[in-house]
Design a protein around this motif. Structure first.
Motif, PDB file in Angstrom:
ATOM      1  N   LEU A 225       0.846  -1.117   0.026  1.00  0.00           N
ATOM      2  CA  LEU A 225      -0.229  -0.192   0.009  1.00  0.00           C
ATOM      3  C   LEU A 225       0.860   1.046  -0.069  1.00  0.00           C
ATOM      4  CD1 LEU A 225      -2.839  -1.159   2.414  1.00  0.00           C
ATOM      5  CD2 LEU A 225      -2.804  -1.102   0.164  1.00  0.00           C
ATOM      6  N   GLY A 226       2.207   1.068   0.564  1.00  0.00           N
ATOM      7  CA  GLY A 226       2.857   2.518   0.392  1.00  0.00           C
ATOM      8  C   GLY A 226       3.053   3.042   1.777  1.00  0.00           C
ATOM      9  N   ALA A 227       4.138   3.635   2.098  1.00  0.00           N
ATOM     10  CA  ALA A 227       4.408   4.129   3.342  1.00  0.00           C
ATOM     11  C   ALA A 227       3.186   5.174   3.850  1.00  0.00           C
ATOM     12  CB  ALA A 227       5.724   5.085   3.462  1.00  0.00           C
ATOM     13  N   GLU A 228       2.515   5.818   3.055  1.00  0.00           N
ATOM     14  CA  GLU A 228       1.492   6.885   3.863  1.00  0.00           C
ATOM     15  C   GLU A 228       0.421   6.221   4.401  1.00  0.00           C
ATOM     16  OE1 GLU A 228       0.299   5.614  -0.604  1.00  0.00           O
ATOM     17  OE2 GLU A 228       1.969   6.266   0.773  1.00  0.00           O
ATOM     18  N   VAL A 229       0.373   4.751   4.603  1.00  0.00           N
ATOM     19  CA  VAL A 229      -0.697   3.977   5.142  1.00  0.00           C
ATOM     20  C   VAL A 229       0.153   3.130   6.189  1.00  0.00           C
ATOM     21  CG1 VAL A 229      -2.226   1.828   4.957  1.00  0.00           C
ATOM     22  CG2 VAL A 229      -2.141   3.640   3.139  1.00  0.00           C
ATOM     23  N   THR A 230      -0.379   3.621   7.273  1.00  0.00           N
ATOM     24  CA  THR A 230      -0.047   2.735   8.619  1.00  0.00           C
ATOM     25  C   THR A 230      -0.925   1.932   9.404  1.00  0.00           C
ATOM     26  OG1 THR A 230      -0.915   4.728  10.061  1.00  0.00           O
ATOM     27  CG2 THR A 230       1.254   4.953   9.407  1.00  0.00           C
ATOM     28  N   SER A 231      -0.339   1.236  10.170  1.00  0.00           N
ATOM     29  CA  SER A 231      -1.179  -0.137  10.651  1.00  0.00           C
ATOM     30  C   SER A 231      -1.175   0.261  12.371  1.00  0.00           C
ATOM     31  CB  SER A 231      -0.631  -1.488  10.428  1.00  0.00           C
ATOM     32  OG  SER A 231      -1.615  -2.601  11.000  1.00  0.00           O
ATOM     33  N   PRO A 232      -2.215  -0.080  13.029  1.00  0.00           N
ATOM     34  CA  PRO A 232      -3.552  -0.410  12.425  1.00  0.00           C
ATOM     35  C   PRO A 232      -4.095   1.153  11.973  1.00  0.00           C
ATOM     36  CG  PRO A 232      -3.366   0.080  14.962  1.00  0.00           C
ATOM     37  CD  PRO A 232      -2.098   0.306  14.561  1.00  0.00           C
ATOM     38  N   CYS A 233      -5.271   0.972  11.386  1.00  0.00           N
ATOM     39  CA  CYS A 233      -6.034   2.148  10.868  1.00  0.00           C
ATOM     40  C   CYS A 233      -7.541   1.431  10.744  1.00  0.00           C
ATOM     41  CB  CYS A 233      -5.588   2.503   9.306  1.00  0.00           C
ATOM     42  SG  CYS A 233      -5.552   1.075   7.877  1.00  0.00           S
ATOM     43  N   ARG A 234      -8.314   2.470  10.516  1.00  0.00           N
ATOM     44  CA  ARG A 234      -9.719   2.077  10.265  1.00  0.00           C
ATOM     45  C   ARG A 234      -9.899   1.657   8.698  1.00  0.00           C
ATOM     46  NH1 ARG A 234     -12.947   3.252  14.079  1.00  0.00           N
ATOM     47  NH2 ARG A 234     -14.913   2.716  12.591  1.00  0.00           N
ATOM     48  N   ILE A 235     -11.111   0.656   8.728  1.00  0.00           N
ATOM     49  CA  ILE A 235     -11.270   0.036   7.457  1.00  0.00           C
ATOM     50  C   ILE A 235     -11.670   0.894   6.293  1.00  0.00           C
ATOM     51  CG2 ILE A 235     -13.688  -0.088   7.917  1.00  0.00           C
ATOM     52  CD1 ILE A 235     -11.870  -2.551   5.882  1.00  0.00           C
ATOM     53  N   GLU A 236     -11.984   1.991   6.793  1.00  0.00           N
ATOM     54  CA  GLU A 236     -12.401   3.265   5.645  1.00  0.00           C
ATOM     55  C   GLU A 236     -11.073   3.586   5.117  1.00  0.00           C
ATOM     56  OE1 GLU A 236     -15.780   3.104   8.635  1.00  0.00           O
ATOM     57  OE2 GLU A 236     -13.528   3.513   8.626  1.00  0.00           O
ATOM     58  N   ARG A 267     -12.523 -13.335  -3.223  1.00  0.00           N
ATOM     59  CA  ARG A 267     -12.814 -12.093  -4.081  1.00  0.00           C
ATOM     60  C   ARG A 267     -11.501 -11.669  -4.643  1.00  0.00           C
ATOM     61  NH1 ARG A 267     -17.085 -13.935  -3.876  1.00  0.00           N
ATOM     62  NH2 ARG A 267     -19.048 -13.194  -3.084  1.00  0.00           N
ATOM     63  N   ARG A 268     -11.761 -11.044  -5.923  1.00  0.00           N
ATOM     64  CA  ARG A 268     -10.750 -10.435  -6.709  1.00  0.00           C
ATOM     65  C   ARG A 268     -10.854  -9.020  -6.767  1.00  0.00           C
ATOM     66  NH1 ARG A 268      -9.659 -14.988 -11.468  1.00  0.00           N
ATOM     67  NH2 ARG A 268      -8.725 -16.332 -10.254  1.00  0.00           N
ATOM     68  N   ILE A 269     -10.090  -8.199  -6.175  1.00  0.00           N
ATOM     69  CA  ILE A 269     -10.293  -6.679  -6.064  1.00  0.00           C
ATOM     70  C   ILE A 269      -9.119  -5.817  -6.843  1.00  0.00           C
ATOM     71  CG2 ILE A 269     -11.969  -6.979  -4.202  1.00  0.00           C
ATOM     72  CD1 ILE A 269      -9.609  -5.960  -2.292  1.00  0.00           C
ATOM     73  N   ARG A 270      -9.413  -4.785  -7.136  1.00  0.00           N
ATOM     74  CA  ARG A 270      -8.406  -3.902  -7.673  1.00  0.00           C
ATOM     75  C   ARG A 270      -8.176  -2.976  -6.666  1.00  0.00           C
ATOM     76  NH1 ARG A 270     -11.662  -1.982 -12.849  1.00  0.00           N
ATOM     77  NH2 ARG A 270     -13.234  -2.228 -11.316  1.00  0.00           N
ATOM     78  N   LEU A 271      -6.637  -2.829  -6.265  1.00  0.00           N
ATOM     79  CA  LEU A 271      -6.283  -1.861  -5.251  1.00  0.00           C
ATOM     80  C   LEU A 271      -5.307  -0.960  -5.939  1.00  0.00           C
ATOM     81  CD1 LEU A 271      -5.908  -1.513  -2.064  1.00  0.00           C
ATOM     82  CD2 LEU A 271      -3.831  -2.914  -2.293  1.00  0.00           C
ATOM     83  N   LYS A 272      -5.424   0.449  -5.566  1.00  0.00           N
ATOM     84  CA  LYS A 272      -4.544   1.190  -5.911  1.00  0.00           C
ATOM     85  C   LYS A 272      -3.483   1.454  -5.099  1.00  0.00           C
ATOM     86  CE  LYS A 272      -8.464   4.400  -7.278  1.00  0.00           C
ATOM     87  NZ  LYS A 272      -9.408   5.637  -7.254  1.00  0.00           N
ATOM     88  N   GLY A 273      -2.232   1.250  -5.934  1.00  0.00           N
ATOM     89  CA  GLY A 273      -0.980   1.490  -5.483  1.00  0.00           C
ATOM     90  C   GLY A 273      -0.475   2.920  -5.294  1.00  0.00           C
ATOM     91  N   PRO A 274       0.424   3.096  -4.566  1.00  0.00           N
ATOM     92  CA  PRO A 274       1.011   4.306  -4.204  1.00  0.00           C
ATOM     93  C   PRO A 274       1.635   5.123  -5.623  1.00  0.00           C
ATOM     94  CG  PRO A 274       2.756   2.895  -3.595  1.00  0.00           C
ATOM     95  CD  PRO A 274       1.528   1.985  -3.758  1.00  0.00           C
ATOM     96  N   ASP A 275       1.651   4.432  -6.798  1.00  0.00           N
ATOM     97  CA  ASP A 275       2.015   5.059  -7.853  1.00  0.00           C
ATOM     98  C   ASP A 275       0.932   5.420  -8.892  1.00  0.00           C
ATOM     99  OD1 ASP A 275       1.278   2.487  -8.568  1.00  0.00           O
ATOM    100  OD2 ASP A 275       3.076   1.846  -9.832  1.00  0.00           O
ATOM    101  N   LEU A 311      -3.688 -11.279   0.886  1.00  0.00           N
ATOM    102  CA  LEU A 311      -3.733 -10.651  -0.379  1.00  0.00           C
ATOM    103  C   LEU A 311      -2.735 -11.310  -1.030  1.00  0.00           C
ATOM    104  CD1 LEU A 311      -4.864  -8.468   1.931  1.00  0.00           C
ATOM    105  CD2 LEU A 311      -5.292  -6.945  -0.172  1.00  0.00           C
ATOM    106  N   VAL A 312      -2.778 -11.449  -2.441  1.00  0.00           N
ATOM    107  CA  VAL A 312      -1.570 -11.682  -3.271  1.00  0.00           C
ATOM    108  C   VAL A 312      -1.488 -10.844  -4.601  1.00  0.00           C
ATOM    109  CG1 VAL A 312      -0.507 -13.734  -4.776  1.00  0.00           C
ATOM    110  CG2 VAL A 312      -1.912 -14.310  -2.512  1.00  0.00           C
ATOM    111  N   ASP A 313      -0.371 -10.006  -4.633  1.00  0.00           N
ATOM    112  CA  ASP A 313      -0.228  -9.213  -5.617  1.00  0.00           C
ATOM    113  C   ASP A 313       0.524  -9.791  -6.582  1.00  0.00           C
ATOM    114  OD1 ASP A 313       0.401  -7.273  -7.100  1.00  0.00           O
ATOM    115  OD2 ASP A 313       1.755  -5.994  -5.914  1.00  0.00           O
ATOM    116  N   LEU A 314       0.050 -10.421  -7.641  1.00  0.00           N
ATOM    117  CA  LEU A 314       0.550 -11.277  -8.679  1.00  0.00           C
ATOM    118  C   LEU A 314       1.648 -10.375  -9.512  1.00  0.00           C
ATOM    119  CD1 LEU A 314      -2.194 -13.316  -9.870  1.00  0.00           C
ATOM    120  CD2 LEU A 314      -0.515 -13.991  -8.146  1.00  0.00           C
TER     121      LEU A 314
END
Length: 855
Positions: A225-236, A267-275, A311-314
């Motif tokens: 997800l990139g450095a701007e996301v920290t854990s833990p965080c809210r689901i939103e 489920r297969r979902i599309r996740l926006k990366g930091p780029d 999650l598996v990022d192929l």
């Protein structure tokens, strides 16, 4: 020449691995394999190649074996696993000369090595470097890459290949010092190239506390997800990185996973990366109660209902089956080694087999019809040229498939389309595409090889036939029988160069007398047959009108067909010109032009060899007549008879010889030997060895010393040349025999009672290999009335037959001679060989008999 009973470590039989230790009973070491694979990979990557490998000496003199093959499937390239060092191929020349060879494009390859282009008629560049350490020659390093027409290989890449060969040579020399046998007796090891810049597969996980709405992520997911996301965080925070529809899918998965049955949901979902790019992730959800979240400490609450998501990022931005399962095409993919890596749903239905039964298998096992030579040729074309290939396949009766191969650096994608009417796919003159049904099929139209293009798969047959042709007339006949039908030609003319003029050597199909004005034409005349030779470029004219416009003063025959003028140049030396004529106008595809030019080089080499034949054959024949004994010594109580038959393929004479020597100590020395090769060089070496053996024998040396001295002399005279020999010292009074042999077949003995036996002699190494070789002596007795038969392997070897079977047949023939006079017995033993019209090797036979009344 076959080597028998040589000493030293032999190849590891049946292991599929190279011998790496030289130990007789230990398993082969992997050090040799790793060293070769690492060097080949480095060389291919440093010069920007897509394939390569290493040829290594095999333990058989004059034979290299492909030890490591990088980036290509081994079985598809089986014809190139073995390389004799006397062949006109770049690998052989580099090993012989110790000099690198760089071929930037097919034009340069055609000019220097037409056999290479004839056997692999595809556009590619190839670089070759010798693998040496000091005077030690181990083999050849090879790299293949995309061609650069007209642009020579740069100095940096030349130096990289040279350094790679030298570094590998030093590494192999180090293995030799450690006791490793650096030879390759087995099939090649195939090595996969590293993937070209593909992003790595990444894994992540998070734990979702449904009561509090907090998400705890592991390190893998945080990195995705990139450095701007920290854990833990809210689901939103996490769902803000998803498109709305994927966010809804994630919530729906959570509700299903926490439902009454609690089944896992994928489920297969599309996740926006930091780029800003989208990553396709597979999310597996499972509800757990009272389970601590990933990364939570000992004070984690662990209460409430939780959802664990993996999650598996192929790394591909796309899961293939999602897209290709929706296409109306059967699609499968293979890697560079030919293993199936992907199969879509329609391929399963078309082939009637599951993905699991196909994935990971070699293509020719998953699709057995790909083992057909034509289909293998298409696969080689795609892998070597890098260009898409389309063709029609007939996997089983009543079933046709159009096949498209789309190659890339990391593999090849194949598209299979069933065809109910393959005839409609044949190209028709004046049509934009071969049998296209409409705009939607135009891009999938199949280029089915017609009769002309199928000729591209005849060069190997022509090369084999040319190798067996000796005279210029035989070469011309082969070209008429093989080349004309393959390309649909009707006329052929061959001109040979002599004293700056071209003289007609062969013609067929032209009107009587039409070519006579061109016989003896000078090299300053402006006619196409001359210009193709002086410029070195093939000239193609699609019609007689086109030829007339280019050469308005040239007399033309009544035919309106096409003409091809090919330069006959062998290793840079002009030999002559070849003219192909066709009854009708026709075009020449780039592939046909390439193959015809390459075949012209083959024809030129065969004709040059034929021109040398008469002179060289006369010299060699004179040498052999002078060196073979014209009469054998007459000795009381002992009869001797010798016979020699030259081979019928290539040069007439070889290096076989026999001799009987009166040693001066009341003994007779019986000698038979076989020098590698044929022609003047083999005959000259034979003469030197015969003289050496005579000198040592007349000086009274022991048999073992005669052989040692001759071995050292051959090494000093001609390093790299070798010979086999059998030397028997006979005491005529007692019948005692003292015998040694150097890699030569043991003799036969016919006993007085009519039985025969193979005389078991201790074996030593062939002459010319090891100056420290020793030759143990075997003592035995030749009874009165017995016959000793010494022979070379040409008498017992037959194509496709084991030599032991040949020796067994010779024993039967020897037993059948019974009480025949010795000369008649010798004639009977070679009678069958004399009647054979195709004899690849020469034959020497020496019989010695103690008279029955001699006690």
């Amino acid at each position: 020449m076959t080597s028998h009973g040589t000493s030293g470590p032999g190849p590891a039989g049946g292991t599929g691995r190279p011998s790496g230790t030289g130990a007789a009973d230990g398993p082969p070491s992997g050090a040799l394999t790793w060293t070769l694979a690492e060097a080949a990979l480095r060389a291919v990557e440093e010069v920007g190649g897509y394939a390569g490998g290493v040829y290594l000496r095999s333990g058989t003199p004059g034979l290299l074996r492909l030890a490591v093959l990088v980036g290509l499937p081994g079985p598809v390239f089986r014809p190139w696993w073995r390389m004799h060092t006397n062949r006109p191929f770049p690998v052989a020349e580099v090993h012989r000369s110790g000099q690198s060879v760089h071929l930037p494009d097919v034009e340069e390859a055609m000019r220097r090595f037409p056999q290479l282009v004839a056997s692999l008629p595809f556009p590619f560049a190839s670089l070759y470097a010798p693998v040496v350490a000091g005077r030690e020659r181990f083999g050849v390093l090879v790299a293949l890459r995309a061609p650069t027409p007209g642009v020579p290989v740069g100095s940096q890449d030349r130096n990289r290949m040279t350094r790679g060969g030298l570094h590998l040579g030093e590494a192999l020399a180090g293995l030799v010092r450690q006791g490793t046998t650096v030879e390759w007796p087995d099939e090649p090891v195939c090595v996969q190239l590293s993937t070209a810049g593909a992003p790595p597969v990444r894994f992540g996980a998070f734990d979702w506390d449904l009561d509090s709405g907090m998400v705890t992520m592991d390190r893998g997911l945080v990195e995705i997800l990139g450095a701007e996301v920290t854990s833990p965080c809210r689901i939103e925070v996490l769902t803000s990185l998803l498109d709305p529809e994927d966010g809804y899918a994630l919530w729906a998965a959570a509700r299903q996973a926490t439902g009454p049955d609690g089944r896992p949901v994928v489920r297969r979902i599309r996740l926006k990366g930091p780029d800003g790019g989208l990553h396709l992730l597979e999310v597996s959800t499972r509800a757990r109660k009272d389970a601590p979240p990933p990364g939570a400490g000992a004070n984690g609450s662990g209460a409430g209902l939780r959802l664990t998501c993996t999650l598996v990022d192929l790394g591909t931005g796309l899961i293939g089956s999602d897209a290709t399962d929706r296409l109306p095409r059967a699609i499968l993919a293979i890697d560079r080694l030919g293993r199936v890596t992907y199969v879509n749903e329609r391929t399963e239905r078309l082939l009637g087999r599951s993905r699991g039964s196909l994935a990971g298998r070699p293509l020719w096992e998953a699709l057995p019809w790909f083992g057909h030579p034509f289909h293998e040729e298409q696969l080689r074309a795609a892998l070597l040229s890098g260009d898409p290939v389309r063709f029609l396949a007939h996997p089983e009766p009543g079933r046709w498939l159009s096949v498209s191969l789309h190659p890339g650096r990391d593999g090849l994608t194949m598209v299979l389309v069933p065809e109910d009417d393959p005839a409609r796919l044949k190209p028709r003159a004046g049509t934009p595409g071969p049998g296209a049904r409409g705009p939607e099929r135009a891009e999938d139209s199949l280029s089915l090889p017609d009769d002309r293009v199928s000729a591209l798969y005849r060069p190997v047959a022509l090369a084999i036939a040319l190798s067996e042709a000796v005279t210029a007339r035989q070469v011309s006949a082969v070209v008429t029988e093989e080349l004309l039908p393959a390309f649909g030609g009707r006329q052929l003319a061959i001109y040979l160069l002599s004293e700056r003029r071209l003289y007609l050597a062969w013609e067929t199909g032209f009107p009587p007398g039409f070519l006579e004005p061109f016989d003896g034409v000078a090299l300053d005349e402006r006619v196409p047959g001359v210009e193709t030779l002086t410029t070195g470029r093939a000239l193609f004219f699609e019609s007689m009108e086109q030829l007339g416009r280019t050469y308005p003063d040239l007399p033309l025959d009544a035919h309106s067909g096409a003409r091809a003028f090919l330069p006959l140049i062998a290793s840079g030396r002009p030999v002559g010109s070849c003219i192909l004529g066709f009854d009708r106008p026709r075009g020449f595809s780039p592939e046909e032009r390439t193959v015809l030019t390459a075949l012209a080089g083959l024809i030129a080499q065969a004709l040059e060899r034929a021109q040398r034949y008469d002179t060289e054959s006369a010299v060699a024949r004179g040498l052999q007549d002078a060196l073979l004994p014209h009469r054998l010594p007459v000795w009381e109580g002992v009869d001797t008879v010798g016979r020699y038959l030259p081979g019928t393929q290539g040069m007439d004479v070889g290096g076989d010889w026999y001799d009987v020597i009166e040693t001066g100590q009341g003994h007779l020395a019986l000698v038979i030997g076989d020098v590698q090769g044929h022609g003047v060089a083999a005959a000259a070496t034979m003469g030197q060895l015969r003289s050496a053996v005579r000198a040592f024998a007349l000086a009274g040396h022991r048999p073992q010393d005669v052989m040692r001295g001759t071995n050292r002399l051959l090494i000093d005279l001609d390093p790299g040349q070798f010979a086999s020999c059998c030397y028997v010292l006979l005491d005529p009074e007692s019948g005692e025999l003292r015998a040694v042999r150097a890699g030569h077949p043991p003799p036969l003995m016919l006993r007085p009672d009519g039985t025969t036996e193979l005389v078991q002699l201790a074996g030593g190494m062939v002459l010319g290999i090891d100056d420290r070789a020793s030759y143990p002596v075997t003592r035995l007795l030749l009874p009165p009335g017995a016959v000793l038969a010494l022979f070379t392997d040409g008498l017992v070897e037959r194509p496709g037959q084991d030599i032991d079977d040949g020796i067994a047949l010779l024993r039967q023939a020897l037993a059948a001679t019974g009480s025949l006079p010795l000369a008649d017995a010798a004639d009977r033993l070679i009678r069958e060989a004399r009647q054979v019209t195709s004899r690849p090797d020469d034959i020497a036979l020496l019989l010695a008999a103690r008279r029955p009344d001699h006690r």
